[in-house]
Design a protein around this motif. Structure first.
Motif, PDB file in Angstrom:
ATOM      1  N   ILE A 200      64.639 146.970  17.987  1.00 33.73           N
ATOM      2  CA  ILE A 200      64.346 147.348  18.707  1.00 33.73           C
ATOM      3  C   ILE A 200      63.287 147.004  18.780  1.00 33.73           C
ATOM      4  CG2 ILE A 200      63.509 149.879  18.451  1.00 33.73           C
ATOM      5  CD1 ILE A 200      64.222 147.837  21.486  1.00 33.73           C
ATOM      6  N   GLU A 201      61.916 146.271  17.759  1.00 40.62           N
ATOM      7  CA  GLU A 201      60.897 146.169  17.311  1.00 40.62           C
ATOM      8  C   GLU A 201      60.872 144.862  17.195  1.00 40.62           C
ATOM      9  OE1 GLU A 201      58.531 148.297  13.540  1.00 40.62           O
ATOM     10  OE2 GLU A 201      60.652 149.385  13.678  1.00 40.62           O
TER      11      GLU A 201
ATOM     12  N   SER B  35      62.985 143.991  22.942  1.00 42.46           N
ATOM     13  CA  SER B  35      62.169 144.473  23.775  1.00 42.46           C
ATOM     14  C   SER B  35      61.795 144.546  25.116  1.00 42.46           C
ATOM     15  CB  SER B  35      61.426 145.427  23.588  1.00 42.46           C
ATOM     16  OG  SER B  35      60.205 144.641  22.696  1.00 42.46           O
TER      17      SER B  35
ATOM     18  N   GLY C 299      69.899 147.771  14.436  1.00 43.88           N
ATOM     19  CA  GLY C 299      69.014 147.980  13.283  1.00 43.88           C
ATOM     20  C   GLY C 299      69.828 146.929  12.255  1.00 43.88           C
TER      21      GLY C 299
ATOM     22  N   LEU D  90      55.572 135.716  11.487  1.00 44.76           N
ATOM     23  CA  LEU D  90      53.967 136.097  11.473  1.00 44.76           C
ATOM     24  C   LEU D  90      53.999 136.645  10.168  1.00 44.76           C
ATOM     25  CD1 LEU D  90      51.555 137.419  12.538  1.00 44.76           C
ATOM     26  CD2 LEU D  90      52.809 139.953  12.955  1.00 44.76           C
TER      27      LEU D  90
ATOM     28  N   PHE E  46      52.580 133.637   8.656  1.00 40.04           N
ATOM     29  CA  PHE E  46      51.353 132.811   8.527  1.00 40.04           C
ATOM     30  C   PHE E  46      50.262 134.036   7.952  1.00 40.04           C
ATOM     31  CE2 PHE E  46      47.062 133.075  11.033  1.00 40.04           C
ATOM     32  CZ  PHE E  46      47.437 131.387  11.435  1.00 40.04           C
ATOM     33  N   LYS E  47      50.838 135.197   7.708  1.00 42.18           N
ATOM     34  CA  LYS E  47      50.145 135.925   7.349  1.00 42.18           C
ATOM     35  C   LYS E  47      49.738 135.696   5.283  1.00 42.18           C
ATOM     36  CE  LYS E  47      50.117 139.800   9.559  1.00 42.18           C
ATOM     37  NZ  LYS E  47      50.788 141.427   9.556  1.00 42.18           N
TER      38      LYS E  47
ATOM     39  N   ARG F 242      48.148 132.089   5.062  1.00 39.22           N
ATOM     40  CA  ARG F 242      46.199 132.737   5.043  1.00 39.22           C
ATOM     41  C   ARG F 242      46.010 133.025   2.724  1.00 39.22           C
ATOM     42  NH1 ARG F 242      43.229 134.456   9.715  1.00 39.22           N
ATOM     43  NH2 ARG F 242      43.539 136.618   9.187  1.00 39.22           N
TER      44      ARG F 242
ATOM     45  N   ASP G 231      53.891 137.566  21.596  1.00 33.94           N
ATOM     46  CA  ASP G 231      51.784 137.354  22.783  1.00 33.94           C
ATOM     47  C   ASP G 231      50.725 136.928  21.925  1.00 33.94           C
ATOM     48  OD1 ASP G 231      52.089 139.381  21.476  1.00 33.94           O
ATOM     49  OD2 ASP G 231      52.389 141.236  22.138  1.00 33.94           O
ATOM     50  N   TRP G 232      51.528 137.269  20.045  1.00 38.95           N
ATOM     51  CA  TRP G 232      50.097 136.862  19.667  1.00 38.95           C
ATOM     52  C   TRP G 232      50.361 135.426  18.765  1.00 38.95           C
ATOM     53  CZ3 TRP G 232      51.537 134.674  14.859  1.00 38.95           C
ATOM     54  CH2 TRP G 232      52.577 134.363  14.336  1.00 38.95           C
TER      55      TRP G 232
ATOM     56  N   SER H  51      49.547 132.605  20.214  1.00 42.16           N
ATOM     57  CA  SER H  51      48.293 131.740  21.354  1.00 42.16           C
ATOM     58  C   SER H  51      47.179 132.557  20.540  1.00 42.16           C
ATOM     59  CB  SER H  51      48.833 132.563  22.457  1.00 42.16           C
ATOM     60  OG  SER H  51      48.091 132.964  23.217  1.00 42.16           O
ATOM     61  N   VAL H  52      46.937 133.736  19.861  1.00 39.95           N
ATOM     62  CA  VAL H  52      45.701 134.254  19.564  1.00 39.95           C
ATOM     63  C   VAL H  52      44.974 133.585  18.239  1.00 39.95           C
ATOM     64  CG1 VAL H  52      45.757 135.634  20.994  1.00 39.95           C
ATOM     65  CG2 VAL H  52      46.429 136.172  19.336  1.00 39.95           C
ATOM     66  N   THR H  53      45.986 133.079  17.457  1.00 41.38           N
ATOM     67  CA  THR H  53      45.535 132.551  16.065  1.00 41.38           C
ATOM     68  C   THR H  53      45.365 131.340  15.410  1.00 41.38           C
ATOM     69  OG1 THR H  53      48.127 131.713  15.716  1.00 41.38           O
ATOM     70  CG2 THR H  53      47.727 133.865  15.099  1.00 41.38           C
ATOM     71  N   SER H  54      44.786 131.003  14.525  1.00 41.84           N
ATOM     72  CA  SER H  54      43.778 129.978  14.580  1.00 41.84           C
ATOM     73  C   SER H  54      44.463 129.658  13.504  1.00 41.84           C
ATOM     74  CB  SER H  54      41.966 130.350  14.572  1.00 41.84           C
ATOM     75  OG  SER H  54      41.652 131.282  15.357  1.00 41.84           O
TER      76      SER H  54
ATOM     77  N   PRO I 262      46.474 128.369  16.891  1.00 41.91           N
ATOM     78  CA  PRO I 262      47.782 128.699  17.624  1.00 41.91           C
ATOM     79  C   PRO I 262      49.082 128.348  16.592  1.00 41.91           C
ATOM     80  CG  PRO I 262      45.883 127.645  18.947  1.00 41.91           C
ATOM     81  CD  PRO I 262      45.510 127.552  17.642  1.00 41.91           C
TER      82      PRO I 262
END
Lengths: 359, 359
Positions: free
Chosen positions: A78-79, A84, A107, A272, A275-276, A279, A298-299, A301-304, A306
């Motif tokens: 669910i996370e 969700s 899980g 994600l 990406f982290k 970087r 949702d995130w 599209s906001v990274t550099s 995207p």
């Protein structure tokens, strides 16, 4: 948002039909979740129902049907925003049809999934929607059928269960993104996914016990073979079941002498983390590393830059699964139906040409 | 991850105690969720239980207690990562204590919350954890108590309910970030939050029916008053209940002649939307606009610039609520307890000095 109970309970199917500009029979089909209407008409009726805050009369319904008016849902995680959002699709359809939804989280653990199913059956829900953690371990799902309750599968099919199933075209989606990467010159393409094997290493598709995961890897490896890339199995990494596990896998991979020039992430939680870590290691996307992720979270599209993603019809998967289940609850009989929804590639800026050392 | 059922069911409290290097009585206290042990010991026992895949013997338990072994949870919005993480905290504690969790989503709608509670009580769950949508509309929650089931409140208290309650120090957190912004020269500080009023305009704290939301606004306005900033109520925007609604509010605000130099987002879903709209309008963070968001959501560290956030003890809120509820189920009696957990400011790069035209 809030309506007085008096007003809500006074809204009838006829009111909704009038508001939507359709016949009462059509509105009843949409609200009851049975029969066939066009997507456009369905949306109009749903919008009208929402505008009027239509709520079905639960008491009357339970008196005529003897049902409790509850649908049970068991999701893998669910996370993960994938699930969700799918649950919202389920809940929206269920609520219009007069059902409350109770939710359990496996899980991705079969023992927890079994406990959840036992609980939901003991609580006498009217029907159950599940995304099975292991397609080969579904005896407990057959128990649902035996108890006379309809079952629908969300996002993952199980060959031994002849029940309503809603999935996305995962294999084609994976073929498409791998083809895109190969077209940009990539040869060292890593594929990172949840789902684990006994020795935490991917050997063959037979190792993979979750249907949607396997179909994706199958599409990916198929596109590689098509382009005469060999031994691409070695670039498939399993066991990315948590951000921490994913982190270890990616760290390892990107720090090795022979690192990938492109990574495909099988879901947005994995994407994600890739990406982290990239970087953190000072790698620039897409110059040093290309990235494609499943799920337009949702995130992304906001990274550099995207992130290029496979947009899955997540809300619609939930909607469709709930609609099929509600149809069963309304008397639909016969063979299990299988709905395959289309994905879409959203190209952003995380995919570039392979570095010149890259082939 | 996966253990054979035979092995799992054979693991006893004594095994866990040995693995953790504690007495059996101590292990039993942690696993049963009763009594007091240090955080360190609790973590050791939980880690040991996880390593051995300890599962309590549900059948034996239900025979001795007559309970069904299920906890019901009703959250405000399961798509908000705040709540899905809190639910993990709840589930981890519940599972160790031998309870399955079934979950309902109110969508912050009191009518849906009431339906969810009715369903959970009808399904005879042993106890319920709720984040009440409206603190003043809790008669249905009193019904839970009347039915003899324990109730615990998650993240939001309700003055008329004397029950176990776990909240964060929202007021202090808001005071802190507003103080930070004022210190950097900001005067036009907007505060954007979910929760709506009858006319969609914020007039006073009395309008705000959700406890945690009100405590935050109270802290924010208090810090403004402290700094002799007047009429800051005009910069509070309510009704950001969905990404679409938030988008309209932010668009409107940032395109007005007198736009804010800083925005506080009351949750990460709002924060992400502020980030997106600012970027779309060509505003640079933090030069043109400063942003602070509640909740250290996973994406907040990967944007450019990364976002300054209030890190809430989200997982711990869930854990604590479940622990209090399990203690009640194990016979704890007496007045409702109130636990306040501390937040922490994580300064990243989205806060700068107010633009020179900014005061």
């Amino acid at each position: 948002m809030e309506q007085s109970p008096a007003r809500s309970s006074a809204v009838t199917v006829a009111d909704v039909a009038r508001e939507a500009g359709v016949s009462k029979a059509t509105a009843a089909r949409v609200l009851g979740g049975y029969g066939t209407v066009s997507a456009k008409v369905r949306e109009a009726v749903k919008a009208a129902a929402a505008a009027l805050d239509y709520r079905p009369n639960e008491l009357a319904r339970s008196m005529t049907t003897g049902r409790s008016g509850t649908i049970g849902v068991v999701v893998g995680d669910i996370e993960n925003p994938f699930f969700s959002l799918a649950v919202r699709g389920i809940t929206d359809v269920a609520r219009l049809a007069g059902f409350n939804v109770i939710l359990s989280n496996s899980g991705e653990d079969v023992a927890a999934e079994k406990a959840a199913i036992r609980t939901l059956v003991a609580k006498r829900v009217d029907g159950i929607i599940v995304s099975p953690a292991k397609e080969g371990d579904v005896e407990h799902l057959k128990d649902i059928e035996r108890s006379g309750r309809p079952l629908a599968l969300l996002d993952r099919s199980a060959p031994s269960l002849n029940v309503d199933t809603v999935i996305a075209d995962d294999m084609q989606a994976a073929e498409g993104i791998t083809g895109l990467l190969i077209g940009r010159g990539h040869r060292r393409i890593a594929y990172i996914t949840a789902c684990d094997t006994a020795d935490h290493v991917f050997h063959s598709l037979d190792d993979i016990y979750t249907d949607s995961v396997r179909r994706r890897i199958e599409g990916h490896l198929g596109a590689c073979r098509e382009a005469s890339l060999t031994d691409m199995e070695e670039w498939v990494r399993v066991g990315a079941n948590s951000p921490e596990a994913t982190r270890r896998i990616v760290m390892n991979m990107l720090q090795s002498a022979q690192r990938p020039s492109a990574i495909i992430a099988s879901d947005s939680v994995i994407g994600l983390e890739v990406f982290k870590v990239a970087r953190e290691l000072g790698l620039t996307l897409p110059d040093d590393l290309s990235l494609v992720s499943f799920h337009d979270a949702d995130w992304t599209s906001v990274t550099s830059p995207p992130v290029t993603v496979v947009q899955q019809p997540v809300y619609q998967l939930g909607e469709a699964a709930a609609r099929l289940l509600v149809e069963r609850l309304n008397g639909e009989v016969g063979e299990g139906r299988r709905i395959v929804l289309q994905t879409r590639l959203i190209e952003r800026a995380s995919v570039g040409a392979a570095p010149s050392s890259g082939s």
